[in-house]
Structure formats: C-alpha cells, structure tokens
Design a protein around this motif. Structure first.
Motif, PDB file in Angstrom:
ATOM      1  N   ILE A   1      -3.183  -9.291  -5.524  1.00  0.00           N
ATOM      2  CA  ILE A   1      -3.111  -7.718  -5.855  1.00  0.00           C
ATOM      3  C   ILE A   1      -2.264  -6.881  -6.487  1.00  0.00           C
ATOM      4  CG2 ILE A   1      -3.004  -5.733  -4.151  1.00  0.00           C
ATOM      5  CD1 ILE A   1      -4.908  -8.117  -1.941  1.00  0.00           C
TER       6      ILE A   1
ATOM      7  N   PHE B   1     -11.454  -4.447   0.001  1.00  0.00           N
ATOM      8  CA  PHE B   1     -10.984  -5.330   0.717  1.00  0.00           C
ATOM      9  C   PHE B   1     -10.840  -4.677   2.030  1.00  0.00           C
ATOM     10  CE2 PHE B   1      -6.945  -4.949   3.687  1.00  0.00           C
ATOM     11  CZ  PHE B   1      -6.825  -5.826   3.423  1.00  0.00           C
TER      12      PHE B   1
ATOM     13  N   SER C   1       0.414  -1.330   0.250  1.00  0.00           N
ATOM     14  CA  SER C   1       0.560   0.030  -0.071  1.00  0.00           C
ATOM     15  C   SER C   1       0.896   1.183   0.009  1.00  0.00           C
ATOM     16  CB  SER C   1      -1.276  -0.087   1.177  1.00  0.00           C
ATOM     17  OG  SER C   1       0.041   0.091   2.113  1.00  0.00           O
TER      18      SER C   1
ATOM     19  N   VAL D   1      -8.581  -3.094  -3.831  1.00  0.00           N
ATOM     20  CA  VAL D   1      -7.553  -2.932  -4.386  1.00  0.00           C
ATOM     21  C   VAL D   1      -7.927  -3.827  -5.916  1.00  0.00           C
ATOM     22  CG1 VAL D   1      -6.808  -3.790  -2.704  1.00  0.00           C
ATOM     23  CG2 VAL D   1      -7.854  -5.716  -4.133  1.00  0.00           C
TER      24      VAL D   1
ATOM     25  N   GLN E   1      -2.773  -3.492  -6.946  1.00  0.00           N
ATOM     26  CA  GLN E   1      -2.652  -2.130  -7.056  1.00  0.00           C
ATOM     27  C   GLN E   1      -3.339  -1.879  -5.147  1.00  0.00           C
ATOM     28  OE1 GLN E   1      -3.320  -0.266  -9.936  1.00  0.00           O
ATOM     29  NE2 GLN E   1      -4.079   2.122  -9.470  1.00  0.00           N
ATOM     30  N   TRP E   2      -2.672  -1.113  -4.939  1.00  0.00           N
ATOM     31  CA  TRP E   2      -3.901  -0.807  -3.675  1.00  0.00           C
ATOM     32  C   TRP E   2      -4.459   0.746  -3.786  1.00  0.00           C
ATOM     33  CZ3 TRP E   2      -4.841  -3.748   0.371  1.00  0.00           C
ATOM     34  CH2 TRP E   2      -3.696  -5.087   1.231  1.00  0.00           C
ATOM     35  N   SER E   3      -5.854   0.391  -3.254  1.00  0.00           N
ATOM     36  CA  SER E   3      -6.894   2.356  -3.249  1.00  0.00           C
ATOM     37  C   SER E   3      -5.974   3.516  -2.574  1.00  0.00           C
ATOM     38  CB  SER E   3      -7.832   2.140  -2.783  1.00  0.00           C
ATOM     39  OG  SER E   3      -8.266   1.736  -1.795  1.00  0.00           O
TER      40      SER E   3
ATOM     41  N   SER F   1       1.049  -7.443   0.164  1.00  0.00           N
ATOM     42  CA  SER F   1       0.765  -8.236  -0.004  1.00  0.00           C
ATOM     43  C   SER F   1       1.968  -9.299  -0.984  1.00  0.00           C
ATOM     44  CB  SER F   1      -0.538  -8.537  -0.590  1.00  0.00           C
ATOM     45  OG  SER F   1      -0.244  -7.885  -1.952  1.00  0.00           O
TER      46      SER F   1
ATOM     47  N   ALA G   1      -5.716   1.634   1.275  1.00  0.00           N
ATOM     48  CA  ALA G   1      -6.753   0.549   1.054  1.00  0.00           C
ATOM     49  C   ALA G   1      -7.482   0.040   1.361  1.00  0.00           C
ATOM     50  CB  ALA G   1      -5.581   0.468   2.289  1.00  0.00           C
TER      51      ALA G   1
END
Length: 362
Positions: free
Chosen positions: A332, A359, A290, A342, A334-336, A297, A339
């Motif tokens: 996963i 998530f 993140s 995803v 990419q994370w926003s 992850s 977080a």
C-alpha cells in the motif's frame, strides 16, 4: 532589537505561551499549546480482523490524486522524463474523462480530507521554484517561494516544510494566504556526538513531541530520547523500538518488537501491545498511514515487476485490530481520503508500477 525578539521567543517556548502575541517580524514561532497535553483514550488490543484488497481495472501511474475536478482519480506516470506532466482523469468505471498537462515540480501532497493539494512549481513572475495550492475543483494559487516540498499536513489549512538535514527549523505554511510560521526549532542534542554519528528529530503529528535518535556510522541506534516541545525539555521514555512510526495525527507512536506490534501515546508514555503478527525473516517496509491517522499499513518482502510482497499488515489503531493480507499485488503506497481505496505499488527497473484497489476491513 533582534536580541529582544529572540529572548521573547525563547521565553514563549519555555513557558508554553502563544507567540502570536509577541510583536516580532514574520515568520513567528507557534507553540503547540499549553504545557500539559491531554491524552487520548488507551488503545485497545488483541483484535483480529480481515482485510480485502480488490483490484480495479483503472489504469494509473505512480502519481495519483483522488477527486481532481470531480473525477474519480487523476494520474500520471513517473517515467520517462517529462511523463509526470502528462495527466489523465478517470471516471468511476475506469474510463478516461480527459487528458491534460500539469507542469508540477517537487512532490504533490493531498490533504487528509481530499479537498486540496500542495505541490511545487515555477513561479511565473520570479521564475523561481515555489509552492502552489490547488482546490480539487478550482484553480491553483501561488503560496510562497520554496525549494523544499511540503512533507505533511498539520491541519485542514497548514502544511509542514522540513529542513534539509533533519536538525534545523521546521516551518509551516498556511494554504489560505501563504503566511509562514516556525513550528519547531531543533534543541541541542541530549549528549555530545562522536565524529560520524548521525542525529535526527522526528515530530509527532500534533507538534507536541519530537523523537531524537542518534546512529553511528554503521547504522546502529546509539541513543533515543523524547523531547517535550511545549516545555522545551527531554523526558524519560521507554524504548520506542529501532524505527517508531509516528501517526500524522495526534501523538501516537507505533513500532514492531519482534512479532509484537506495540503503540504509545507520547503524552503519558504507556506502552500497549496491540497484538501479534505472523513472523517473517524480512524487515518491515512500505509504511503508510491514512490521512486521519486511523489506519496503518506496512509490508514484508521486496516486490518486483513480477511479484508483490509476501504480506501486507493493516492496523486500525483506534479499534486495536490487526489484519494480514497474504501475497497482495503490491504494498500500500497511498490511501484515498476516505480510506475506501488504496494505491498498490511494485518496484520496477525504471519507476514503480501501480494499481488501484478497493479496500475493505472487517
């Protein structure tokens, strides 16, 4: 004159002085700070959590930005040729808000707070490839000519540009005005290498440390050393595993030792075992942090067009908590920025297939 400037810059690196005070032409060398780094609190260990990935109905491609122009997400496909320029925006419920063309090049890197994105494009004045920055709710601005994509955000305003061969000069560009700095110059390796060996340096998120690694032609790790950037010297370090994962924030390194997930703050080199994960015959892949460096992850098993990985492991490194998700739709990717969401990805013949997921981590 060049000799005097070079000498002054060398002294600044060796003493940990701030080189902005040195009268020299741009770019300057930016020291990460004083010679003694303050360590973060020890990482907790032994916590087990539960992670949930809930698929959303939104149709997205392999390129995703969160919050562009007020939309929930903006997205584009990666295939066929030219598809990456055809973008669409989605509302919270998944409906398309609008479609537009965006002729970007290289790669798009969204800032950890989600407010900016840096990407490559063609400078309309010179016709050469350059870097641009765009506020999520504003127009784009040209930063500088470059044929290298931004590799990481160093803070709220600066992005990092890595050298081609992992052994050169690492630069940073300030997105507020395009000013350029040199933030790392690869030092001489700690030992002479044989023909065919491959050397590399990997920088910590706070730029205070660099991990040097050397492999032979067959891919076996021969040498691993820790370099203190402020003091310009190699320091003793316990093993960091074959493939340490450095957090984008701070000085944290995490690696997998069999089924033991271990971590270390590089400033004091204390090894902590965060916990144990389920055994697997596959190698870990698809590592993603993140933006704030809190969540990590990785997955086991090779996904394809029909199936996802065998398992995704999620780690909250601040709380020392590990969760495992069996048979997710994809790994996963990419994370926003917050977080909460995803981007999940699967491998296909031409380009990755992607889905959005909510998530939750308890």
């Amino acid at each position: 004159m060049r000799a005097l400037v070079a000498t002054a810059l060398s002294v600044a690196l060796l003493t940990g002085c701030s080189p902005e005070s040195i009268a020299s032409p741009t770019p300057t060398i930016s020291s990460p700070g004083g010679v003694a780094a303050e360590c973060a609190p020890a990482i907790p260990s032994g916590g087990r959590g539960t992670a949930t990935l809930t698929l959303l109905p939104h149709v997205v491609g392999s390129h995703v930005l969160f919050g562009l122009d007020g939309s929930f997400v903006a997205s584009a496909y990666g295939y066929p040729l030219g598809a990456k320029w055809q973008w669409w925006e989605l509302a919270d419920d998944g409906t398309r808000v609008r479609e537009f063309e965006w002729r970007w090049q290289l790669g798009i890197l969204q800032s950890p707070d989600g407010r900016k994105a840096v990407y490559g494009g063609v400078d309309p004045i010179s016709g050469r490839t350059g870097l641009f920055v765009r506020d999520m709710n504003g127009p784009e601005r040209f930063l500088a000519q470059s044929d290298r994509p931004a590799s990481a955000w160093l803070d709220a305003d600066r992005v990092r540009l890595d050298p081609v061969n992992d052994l050169g000069v690492v630069r940073a560009i300030d997105t507020r005005g395009g000013a350029e700095q040199i933030v790392f110059i690869a030092p001489p390796p700690p030992a002479i290498k044989a023909e065919g060996d491959i050397d590399s340096f990997e920088l910590s998120g706070d730029l205070r440390w660099a991990i040097f690694q050397r492999w032979d032609a067959g891919g076996a790790l021969l040498l691993q050393e820790l370099f203190d950037v402020a003091q310009q010297r190699y320091v003793a370090v316990p093993t960091l595993g074959l493939d340490p994962w450095l957090s984008p924030a701070g000085d944290l390194a995490v690696w997998l030792d069999g089924t033991q997930l271990r971590a270390m703050h590089l400033c004091d080199r204390r090894v902590v075992t965060i916990g144990t994960i389920s055994p697997s015959t596959a190698f870990p892949r698809g590592v993603a942090w993140s933006g704030d460096g809190r969540l990590l992850s990785f997955s086991f098993g090779m996904p394809d067009q029909e199936t996802g990985p065998e398992r995704v492991v999620v780690v909250d490194v601040q709380r020392g908590v590990i969760a495992e998700v069996e048979r997710p739709w994809g790994f996963i990717q990419q994370w926003s920025p917050d977080a909460s969401y995803v981007v999940l990805s699967r491998s296909t013949f031409h380009a990755p297939a992607s889905k959005l997921a909510k998530f939750e981590f308890r």
